[in-house]
Design a protein around this motif. Structure first.
Motif, PDB file in Angstrom:
ATOM      1  N   ARG A  96       0.808  -1.218   0.000  1.00 49.21           N
ATOM      2  CA  ARG A  96       0.000   0.000   0.000  1.00 49.21           C
ATOM      3  C   ARG A  96       0.845   1.274   0.000  1.00 49.21           C
ATOM      4  O   ARG A  96       0.304   2.359  -0.238  1.00 49.21           O
ATOM      5  CB  ARG A  96      -0.925  -0.001   1.225  1.00 49.21           C
ATOM      6  CG  ARG A  96      -1.881  -1.186   1.266  1.00 49.21           C
ATOM      7  CD  ARG A  96      -2.781  -1.206   0.045  1.00 49.21           C
ATOM      8  NE  ARG A  96      -3.681  -2.335   0.030  1.00 49.21           N
ATOM      9  CZ  ARG A  96      -4.883  -2.340   0.599  1.00 49.21           C
ATOM     10  NH1 ARG A  96      -5.310  -1.260   1.228  1.00 49.21           N
ATOM     11  NH2 ARG A  96      -5.645  -3.412   0.538  1.00 49.21           N
ATOM     12  N   ASN A  97       2.141   1.187   0.258  1.00 50.91           N
ATOM     13  CA  ASN A  97       2.997   2.375   0.291  1.00 50.91           C
ATOM     14  C   ASN A  97       3.665   2.674  -1.046  1.00 50.91           C
ATOM     15  O   ASN A  97       4.468   3.605  -1.130  1.00 50.91           O
ATOM     16  CB  ASN A  97       4.078   2.214   1.366  1.00 50.91           C
ATOM     17  CG  ASN A  97       3.497   2.144   2.761  1.00 50.91           C
ATOM     18  OD1 ASN A  97       2.506   2.811   3.063  1.00 50.91           O
ATOM     19  ND2 ASN A  97       4.105   1.333   3.621  1.00 50.91           N
ATOM     20  N   LEU A  98       3.363   1.901  -2.069  1.00 48.14           N
ATOM     21  CA  LEU A  98       4.015   2.093  -3.363  1.00 48.14           C
ATOM     22  C   LEU A  98       3.649   3.445  -3.967  1.00 48.14           C
ATOM     23  O   LEU A  98       2.485   3.842  -3.979  1.00 48.14           O
ATOM     24  CB  LEU A  98       3.609   0.981  -4.330  1.00 48.14           C
ATOM     25  CG  LEU A  98       4.455  -0.292  -4.350  1.00 48.14           C
ATOM     26  CD1 LEU A  98       3.966  -1.224  -5.436  1.00 48.14           C
ATOM     27  CD2 LEU A  98       5.923   0.017  -4.556  1.00 48.14           C
ATOM     28  N   ARG A  99       4.681   4.113  -4.497  1.00 50.33           N
ATOM     29  CA  ARG A  99       4.486   5.363  -5.228  1.00 50.33           C
ATOM     30  C   ARG A  99       4.923   5.252  -6.684  1.00 50.33           C
ATOM     31  O   ARG A  99       4.503   6.054  -7.511  1.00 50.33           O
ATOM     32  CB  ARG A  99       5.272   6.488  -4.547  1.00 50.33           C
ATOM     33  CG  ARG A  99       4.848   6.748  -3.106  1.00 50.33           C
ATOM     34  CD  ARG A  99       5.750   7.770  -2.449  1.00 50.33           C
ATOM     35  NE  ARG A  99       5.422   7.938  -1.039  1.00 50.33           N
ATOM     36  CZ  ARG A  99       6.130   8.691  -0.195  1.00 50.33           C
ATOM     37  NH1 ARG A  99       7.206   9.336  -0.636  1.00 50.33           N
ATOM     38  NH2 ARG A  99       5.771   8.790   1.070  1.00 50.33           N
ATOM     39  N   HIS A 100       5.767   4.277  -6.961  1.00 42.72           N
ATOM     40  CA  HIS A 100       6.312   4.105  -8.309  1.00 42.72           C
ATOM     41  C   HIS A 100       6.279   2.617  -8.630  1.00 42.72           C
ATOM     42  O   HIS A 100       6.893   1.815  -7.929  1.00 42.72           O
ATOM     43  CB  HIS A 100       7.746   4.647  -8.366  1.00 42.72           C
ATOM     44  CG  HIS A 100       8.360   4.609  -9.729  1.00 42.72           C
ATOM     45  ND1 HIS A 100       8.563   5.744 -10.481  1.00 42.72           N
ATOM     46  CD2 HIS A 100       8.814   3.580 -10.485  1.00 42.72           C
ATOM     47  CE1 HIS A 100       9.123   5.413 -11.628  1.00 42.72           C
ATOM     48  NE2 HIS A 100       9.281   4.102 -11.652  1.00 42.72           N
ATOM     49  N   LEU A 101       5.574   2.240  -9.696  1.00 39.88           N
ATOM     50  CA  LEU A 101       5.430   0.830 -10.058  1.00 39.88           C
ATOM     51  C   LEU A 101       5.633   0.663 -11.554  1.00 39.88           C
ATOM     52  O   LEU A 101       4.979   1.331 -12.362  1.00 39.88           O
ATOM     53  CB  LEU A 101       4.044   0.310  -9.658  1.00 39.88           C
ATOM     54  CG  LEU A 101       3.706  -1.129 -10.084  1.00 39.88           C
ATOM     55  CD1 LEU A 101       4.678  -2.116  -9.455  1.00 39.88           C
ATOM     56  CD2 LEU A 101       2.271  -1.478  -9.721  1.00 39.88           C
ATOM     57  N   LYS A 102       6.567  -0.232 -11.925  1.00 46.95           N
ATOM     58  CA  LYS A 102       6.816  -0.579 -13.322  1.00 46.95           C
ATOM     59  C   LYS A 102       6.759  -2.093 -13.463  1.00 46.95           C
ATOM     60  O   LYS A 102       7.464  -2.808 -12.749  1.00 46.95           O
ATOM     61  CB  LYS A 102       8.192  -0.081 -13.783  1.00 46.95           C
ATOM     62  CG  LYS A 102       8.253   1.389 -14.149  1.00 46.95           C
ATOM     63  CD  LYS A 102       9.600   1.730 -14.772  1.00 46.95           C
ATOM     64  CE  LYS A 102       9.645   3.181 -15.227  1.00 46.95           C
ATOM     65  NZ  LYS A 102      10.937   3.499 -15.899  1.00 46.95           N
ATOM     66  N   VAL A 103       5.935  -2.565 -14.388  1.00 44.56           N
ATOM     67  CA  VAL A 103       5.820  -3.994 -14.663  1.00 44.56           C
ATOM     68  C   VAL A 103       5.979  -4.192 -16.159  1.00 44.56           C
ATOM     69  O   VAL A 103       5.183  -3.686 -16.953  1.00 44.56           O
ATOM     70  CB  VAL A 103       4.470  -4.564 -14.188  1.00 44.56           C
ATOM     71  CG1 VAL A 103       4.369  -6.031 -14.566  1.00 44.56           C
ATOM     72  CG2 VAL A 103       4.319  -4.390 -12.685  1.00 44.56           C
ATOM     73  N   THR A 104       7.016  -4.912 -16.543  1.00 43.22           N
ATOM     74  CA  THR A 104       7.263  -5.252 -17.939  1.00 43.22           C
ATOM     75  C   THR A 104       7.344  -6.764 -18.031  1.00 43.22           C
ATOM     76  O   THR A 104       8.185  -7.384 -17.376  1.00 43.22           O
ATOM     77  CB  THR A 104       8.574  -4.628 -18.444  1.00 43.22           C
ATOM     78  OG1 THR A 104       8.532  -3.214 -18.235  1.00 43.22           O
ATOM     79  CG2 THR A 104       8.768  -4.905 -19.920  1.00 43.22           C
TER      80      THR A 104
END
Length: 511
Positions: free
Chosen positions: A265-273
């Motif tokens: 829940r604390n994520l601010r930046h997420l990249k999924v490739t």
């Protein structure tokens, strides 16, 4: 007049020069050559160390200067007997010198564990007080002995970033040594057990950024994580993260994305490739209320369901999506940048049940300022949604080879490069931008952007309407689309940034 420029100003100018230009500048006069070799200037430069540059002891003494970065490679082979032994002896003398130990901030080492132990195993403990980033580039082809372990006696008290391009058992030991002080960890893994071993480390006191890349193994096939493999100890590490990047080339995470995101829940930046993604990922992503940057470049396994999904993220400012898994816009009050991007050199078509229809839902967003579309096979049908965006939204359309197709609502004074979205992640930079050197010793540029595209004429909404009317009589074929643009002089396609008539004439033949 140039002689009256203060040396401090020249130092700031010379910092922006590439290695080839710096060589030319040194030949102008002695004053400029001295500026390029001052300690103040060298503290912002990188030293490339390889067998072609570190040739003798005199060069070794010249390299003992306060460089900010040191890249140690063996990409250049010298036809001398026992050259590796002599070379690594000089490298060890260099990195243990007082001036390097006190000033270096970044070290990149391209070698195996045997070399790592040799360079950083000394009689007395050496402390690199200013070192902030350490990159260890090694792989299965580097010749690591199976029984080799990390055996070093150095201290990195301020180390914050650790990058490993392959996670072996020895590299896992390296992570455990510096785990308490790490803020950012970048690593590529090939086996599930080693990945879980990282997440099971309980001494990650300050870790807030994690980048994971997966490597498929031909002899063992693909390894896929199951939800039961993730336990409470692993989730405790993930809950602390503010930034997460996953480059899943082997489809290892396809069934656990929703399990991970529901707890972070604390994520601010997420990249999924990755390759595949289940639709339930969006349900978990919509619960990340603090998310400010989101990039999902993967194919949805159930495209009939993807068009029903709404993205509702109140703090999201930047969104990058793949066309095959493009969801619709929901509550996005702060979204400013939208990118629809194919992350490879292979173009793709819009998803059957999403694509232009999903893109049209973003036209009602008043805060949207920039739209970048890259790698899509354009036709008159999927160009239609671009006419409905607000005039305040600057749009850049490029094909899979970064050729400029068109710009909308972009003044002539705006640089096209500022409209491109940076979709690369830490794993891409780790694997492609390895410290490679030419025989001359200069660092080679290995950027994957092989094509440059510039703007010749700003495209307005009126031009788009005219183009749509002309395209209505053509077959929905991409080559015909490019021919029409060239023939009607609406746009000019340019390769490598060239604008001359000769290059454009050859491009017309290629099309």
């Amino acid at each position: 007049m140039i002689e009256s420029v203060p040396p401090e100003i020249l130092e700031q100018v010379f910092k922006h020069l590439d290695p080839v230009s710096r060589k030319s500048v040194r030949l102008v006069n002695r004053k400029w050559a001295d500026i390029l070799w001052t300690d103040v200037y060298l503290r912002s430069q990188a030293l490339i160390v390889n067998p072609a540059t570190l040739t003798d002891d005199w060069v070794l003494q010249q390299m003992k200067r306060p460089f900010r970065e040191i890249h140690i490679t063996t990409d250049v082979v010298i036809p001398v007997e026992n050259w590796k032994t002599i070379y690594y002896e000089r490298v060890k003398d260099l990195i243990t010198s007082a001036v390097v130990v006190e000033n270096v901030r970044v070290i990149k080492l391209d070698a195996n564990l045997v070399v790592l132990n040799y360079l950083f195993r000394n009689k007395h403990v050496v402390s690199y007080k200013k070192l902030e980033e350490f990159t260890f580039l090694t792989s299965t082809s580097a010749g690591n002995p199976v029984s080799e372990r990390v055996n070093i006696n150095v201290r990195f008290p301020n180390l914050k970033v650790l990058k490993l391009d392959y996670l072996s058992s020895g590299n896992l030991r390296l992570i455990r040594i510096f785990s308490r002080q790490l803020i950012k960890l970048v690593v590529r893994v090939g086996y599930i057990q080693r990945l879980l071993a990282i997440l099971a480390i309980t001494s990650f006191d300050n870790l807030t950024e994690l980048a994971i890349g997966t490597v498929p193994h031909s002899h063992s096939g693909f390894e896929i994580l199951a939800p039961d493999d993730i336990n409470a100890q692993h989730l405790a590490v993930l809950r602390r993260l503010h930034r997460l990047e996953i480059n899943d080339a082997s489809n290892m995470f396809v069934f656990v994305y929703h399990v991970l995101f529901e707890e972070m829940r604390n994520l601010r930046h997420l990249k999924v490739t990755g390759t595949d993604m289940l639709p339930n990922v969006w349900e978990a992503v919509n619960q990340l209320e603090n998310l400010q940057f989101l990039q999902i470049l993967a194919r949805s396994r159930n495209q009939t369901h993807i068009h029903r999904i709404r993205i509702n993220l109140p703090n999201l400012e930047t969104l990058h999506l793949a066309p095959q898994s493009m969801a619709c816009a929901g509550q996005l009050p702060k979204l400013r940048t939208l990118g629809v991007i194919i992350h490879s050199k292979e173009g793709a078509r819009w998803g059957r049940f999403s694509g232009p229809a999903a893109l049209k839902t973003f036209t009602r967003l008043r805060t949207l300022e920039k739209l970048h579309v890259r790698g899509i096979f354009f036709s008159n049908q999927n160009l239609y949604p671009f006419m409905h965006f607000r005039r305040s939204c600057k749009m850049l359309l490029e094909d899979k080879e970064d050729y400029l197709i068109g710009t909308i609502n972009v003044p002539r004074s705006v640089d096209i490069a500022s409209l491109r979205c940076n979709y690369r992640d830490e794993i891409d930079d780790l694997t492609i931008k390895r410290p490679a050197v030419a025989p001359s010793g200069e660092l080679e540029n290995q950027d994957v952007s092989l094509y440059g595209a510039l703007q010749s004429r700003s495209c307005t909404a009126w031009i788009v309407r005219q183009l749509m009317r002309q395209m209505a009589t053509l077959v929905c074929d991409y080559k015909a689309f490019r021919r029409a643009m060239q023939r009607d002089n609406l746009y000019t396609l340019k390769k490598h940034g060239c604008t001359c008539y000769r290059c454009n004439r050859f491009l017309l033949r290629d099309v």
